[in-house]
Design a protein around this motif. Structure first.
Motif, mmCIF file in Angstrom:
data_model
loop_
_atom_site.group_PDB
_atom_site.id
_atom_site.type_symbol
_atom_site.label_atom_id
_atom_site.label_comp_id
_atom_site.label_asym_id
_atom_site.label_seq_id
_atom_site.Cartn_x
_atom_site.Cartn_y
_atom_site.Cartn_z
ATOM 1 N N GLU A 1 0.733 -1.115 -0.157
ATOM 2 C CA GLU A 1 0.240 -0.324 -0.113
ATOM 3 C C GLU A 1 0.716 1.345 0.045
ATOM 4 N N GLY A 2 2.123 1.346 0.604
ATOM 5 C CA GLY A 2 3.013 2.358 0.677
ATOM 6 C C GLY A 2 3.555 2.545 -0.123
ATOM 7 N N LEU A 3 3.951 0.904 -1.499
ATOM 8 C CA LEU A 3 4.351 1.763 -2.831
ATOM 9 C C LEU A 3 3.031 1.831 -3.827
ATOM 10 N N ARG A 4 2.216 2.024 -3.156
ATOM 11 C CA ARG A 4 1.233 2.728 -4.418
ATOM 12 C C ARG A 4 0.996 3.614 -3.848
ATOM 13 N N MET A 5 1.075 4.281 -2.771
ATOM 14 C CA MET A 5 1.401 4.692 -1.925
ATOM 15 C C MET A 5 1.732 6.137 -3.192
ATOM 16 N N ALA A 6 3.311 6.140 -3.391
ATOM 17 C CA ALA A 6 4.488 6.365 -3.633
ATOM 18 C C ALA A 6 4.395 6.679 -5.222
ATOM 19 N N MET B 1 10.280 2.261 -12.967
ATOM 20 C CA MET B 1 9.819 1.374 -12.526
ATOM 21 C C MET B 1 8.440 2.106 -11.004
ATOM 22 N N PRO B 2 8.149 0.831 -10.995
ATOM 23 C CA PRO B 2 7.636 -1.050 -11.109
ATOM 24 C C PRO B 2 7.466 -0.349 -12.739
ATOM 25 N N GLY B 3 7.300 0.154 -12.917
ATOM 26 C CA GLY B 3 6.377 0.392 -15.019
ATOM 27 C C GLY B 3 5.091 0.883 -14.683
ATOM 28 N N PRO B 4 4.483 1.916 -14.997
ATOM 29 C CA PRO B 4 2.780 1.405 -15.205
ATOM 30 C C PRO B 4 2.110 0.924 -15.722
ATOM 31 N N ASP B 5 2.727 -0.704 -16.232
ATOM 32 C CA ASP B 5 2.241 -1.355 -16.040
ATOM 33 C C ASP B 5 1.596 -2.729 -15.520
ATOM 34 N N LEU C 1 2.891 -6.490 -8.198
ATOM 35 C CA LEU C 1 4.080 -5.665 -7.129
ATOM 36 C C LEU C 1 3.881 -6.159 -6.107
ATOM 37 N N SER C 2 3.846 -8.184 -5.870
ATOM 38 C CA SER C 2 4.385 -8.270 -5.168
ATOM 39 C C SER C 2 5.873 -8.780 -5.627
ATOM 40 N N ASP C 3 5.709 -9.411 -7.125
ATOM 41 C CA ASP C 3 7.276 -9.634 -7.639
ATOM 42 C C ASP C 3 8.004 -8.685 -7.868
ATOM 43 N N TYR C 4 7.951 -7.329 -7.733
ATOM 44 C CA TYR C 4 8.429 -6.615 -7.838
ATOM 45 C C TYR C 4 9.022 -5.876 -6.948
ATOM 46 N N ALA C 5 9.172 -6.326 -5.848
ATOM 47 C CA ALA C 5 8.893 -5.916 -4.308
ATOM 48 C C ALA C 5 10.025 -7.470 -3.958
ATOM 49 N N CYS C 6 9.396 -8.008 -3.916
ATOM 50 C CA CYS C 6 10.592 -9.223 -3.427
ATOM 51 C C CYS C 6 11.560 -9.115 -4.378
ATOM 52 N N ARG C 7 11.908 -8.553 -5.839
ATOM 53 C CA ARG C 7 12.723 -8.443 -6.612
ATOM 54 C C ARG C 7 14.398 -7.006 -6.347
ATOM 55 N N THR C 8 12.959 -6.425 -5.739
ATOM 56 C CA THR C 8 13.615 -5.269 -5.552
ATOM 57 C C THR C 8 14.006 -4.603 -3.955
ATOM 58 N N CYS C 9 13.436 -5.307 -3.590
ATOM 59 C CA CYS C 9 13.726 -4.321 -2.166
ATOM 60 C C CYS C 9 14.613 -4.116 -0.698
ATOM 61 N N LYS C 10 14.814 -3.268 -0.417
ATOM 62 C CA LYS C 10 15.599 -3.571 0.306
ATOM 63 C C LYS C 10 16.110 -2.491 1.637
ATOM 64 N N THR C 11 16.587 -3.240 2.500
ATOM 65 C CA THR C 11 16.655 -2.489 4.256
ATOM 66 C C THR C 11 16.792 -1.248 4.150
ATOM 67 N N ASP C 12 15.686 -0.450 4.833
ATOM 68 C CA ASP C 12 16.119 1.051 5.279
ATOM 69 C C ASP C 12 17.149 1.553 6.324
ATOM 70 N N HIS C 13 18.524 0.212 6.001
ATOM 71 C CA HIS C 13 19.161 0.307 7.398
ATOM 72 C C HIS C 13 18.430 0.466 8.579
ATOM 73 N N HIS C 14 17.283 -0.063 9.415
ATOM 74 C CA HIS C 14 17.314 0.245 10.693
ATOM 75 C C HIS C 14 16.734 -0.473 11.579
ATOM 76 N N PRO C 15 17.977 -2.285 12.078
ATOM 77 C CA PRO C 15 17.211 -3.221 12.620
ATOM 78 C C PRO C 15 17.746 -2.734 13.776
#
Length: 543
Positions: A419-424, A442-446, A453-467
């Protein structure tokens, strides 16, 4: 003999060393596994772009993430004087007041409510713009507003308002929700890291403070239930350093549980598995790992609206001259200068999504760079329900730890992240940004379906460096430290860094970790806590 040994010169460790050594009657030794922060990149605000790519990092990665299709994520953890504050994006956010009230009241950590920690945030701060109920000037840590935001940054703030978010001039003030300029830990166009803020001014002035860099602590020495010093590894082999009062572990949410377990302090079953003799069975060590997972949108710009083309030789030379002569330009930018907070879950206790607008593409490690100028909008879910672990790979201190944030093990986290990705994406499509943005790449209008979106997120997500959270404080059986930061069941040993958070704060973690160091120093020195802020009976920390 040394009174206090502090292991780890990160944000909390630097604050601890400076505050404890204010007493000339005590001797403090601060030990850092990394080197000095002497390279110019550590002090140029834009040097952040080099940091997530491996400079001054331990070089760690996660274990394969079960709920991210087996992805292994690069996991930047600082290895330098100043710790994360020397390599981060310099964003000064504290989280939401409700975070700390949950620490105090739900997790029963007396003394850690928002009213009680706010004075420590203020004591640390030298704010260049705000002096009010929430901010102060005169502290060690320089805090300022970005000095030369780009027009696309201003357009983003307007776009956020077009989307429906309020304008917010101070995310650390009366309200967190909205869009605006971030405050940044920058003073006079130079990074104000914990090392620069707390240690540099003391050079040559505190004979009772010793700082040793490039020294690896391999074990905490425990005798008859009390920590009495540390073992270090050097060119001549291993040796021991002893102290009279306390050993304080400030090695971060990965390093602190790692060192405790290497010392035989942790879950007995796991220690037995890796061949470490159990000194003290403490099951919570390495549990409760929390982190913010980052998803992002990258758009191509209609022209040279960001800093992507500064990499061209003539542009790099001019940027360097701008910085040296005028303290302005690309090098003076933290690269993530605007952003905001919003609700993915309308019923959340406080804003649960954070946006960071990146003035370019490919700024961080593993993030794609466009051929033409681009802009990046990160979105991070701030209140994860998933919990992970830090474990040892073996008894060898040179081995990398097993870091398992266990992202998206709770389906709620995935739903809110998407949902945060959609908002962005919607914010970048607003009218105010139309002159600046050509198209989403990215992810691209299509990519519109949940599966896409789930596939895109799994392929590209990263840590925000906040452990955070791996040596949590509390009074339950899984608590590692008490609200006084004392390791449960042992004498002379405390943990003081982001690992003690029962829940991760709802924002970047640098400022809260410095606050923990400030408050921890008073607890260790036996001082009366700073007076709590009285907001009056009408003050309610909620939406």
């Amino acid at each position: 003999m040394t009174d206090y040994i502090i292991v780890g010169a990160g944000p909390a460790g630097c604050a601890l060393a400076a505050r404890l050594s204010e007493d000339p009657g005590v001797k403090v030794l601060l030990i850092e596994a990394g080197g000095r922060d002497s390279h110019p990149f550590f002090h140029m605000p834009a040097g952040f772009a080099k940091m997530t790519k491996g400079i001054a990092s331990w070089g760690w990665s996660t274990v394969p993430q079960k709920h991210l299709d087996g992805r292994v994520l690069w996991y930047t953890q600082a290895k330098v004087l100043g710790g994360g504050s020397s390599i981060n994006a310099q964003i000064y956010t504290r989280g939401n007041p409700s975070d700390y009230d949950l620490w105090a009241y739900e997790h029963r950590c007396a003394g850690w409510s928002y009213a009680e920690v706010l004075p420590y945030f203020k004591r640390a701060e030298d704010n260049q713009r705000f002096i009010d109920s929430y901010h102060a000037a005169g502290g060690p840590l320089g805090v300022s507003i970005p000095i030369n935001p780009l027009p696309i940054n201003e357009a983003f703030i307007r776009a956020g308002q077009e989307y429906g978010l309020p304008y917010n001039a101070d995310f650390n003030g009366a309200s967190q929700e909205g869009v605006g300029h971030y405050q940044v830990t920058v003073r006079d166009a130079r990074r104000s890291s914990a090392a620069a803020a707390y240690l540099k001014p003391l050079k040559g002035k505190r004979p009772n403070l010793s700082i040793r860099t490039d020294v690896m602590v391999t074990r905490i020495l425990v005798e008859k239930g009390r920590a009495v010093g540390v073992e270090i590894a050097g060119q001549g082999g291993r040796s021991e350093l002893r102290c009279e009062r306390e050993v304080i572990v400030s090695s971060g949410a990965i390093g602190s549980p790692r060192l405790l377990m290497l010392s035989g302090i942790g879950p007995a079953a796991h220690l037995g598995e890796v061949g470490i003799e159990v000194v003290h069975d403490l099951p919570g060590v390495g549990e409760n790992l929390q982190d913010h997972l980052d998803l992002y949108v990258i758009a191509e710009c209609t022209g040279d609206h960001t800093y992507d083309n500064v990499a061209k030789p003539h542009r790099t030379a001019w940027a360097g001259l701008q910085y040296l002569l005028f303290k302005k330009g690309p090098v003076a930018s933290t690269l993530f200068e605007t952003g905001g907070f919003a609700y993915a879950d309308k019923g959340a206790r406080s804003p649960d999504i954070q946006f960071h607008l990146g003035s370019g593409s490919g700024i961080e490690a593993g993030v794609a760079r466009l051929r033409n100028a681009g802009v990046t909008l990160n979105s991070a879910f701030l209140q994860p329900r998933s919990r992970g672990t830090v474990r040892l790979r073996s008894a060898d201190p040179a081995d990398h730890p097993l870091i398992d944030p266990n992202y998206w093990s709770d389906p709620y986290d995935k739903a809110m992240s998407l949902e945060g990705l959609r908002m962005a994406r919607e914010i970048l499509r607003q009218k105010a940004l139309a002159p600046f943005i050509l198209a989403e790449r990215m992810p691209g209008p299509d990519k519109v379906s949940e599966a896409d979106l789930s596939d895109y997120a799994c392929r590209t997500c990263k840590t925000d460096h906040h452990p955070a959270g791996t040596c949590k404080m509390g009074i339950d059986d899984m608590a590692v430290v008490t609200p006084e930061l004392k390791v449960r069941g042992l004498e002379g040993l405390r943990v003081c860094d982001s690992s003690i958070m029962p829940i991760v704060n709802s924002s970047n973690t640098n400022a809260p970790t410095i606050m923990i160091g400030e408050k921890g120093a008073d607890l260790i020195a036996g001082k009366q806590p700073l007076p709590a802020v009285n907001f009056g009976p009408q003050r309610v920390f909620q939406r």
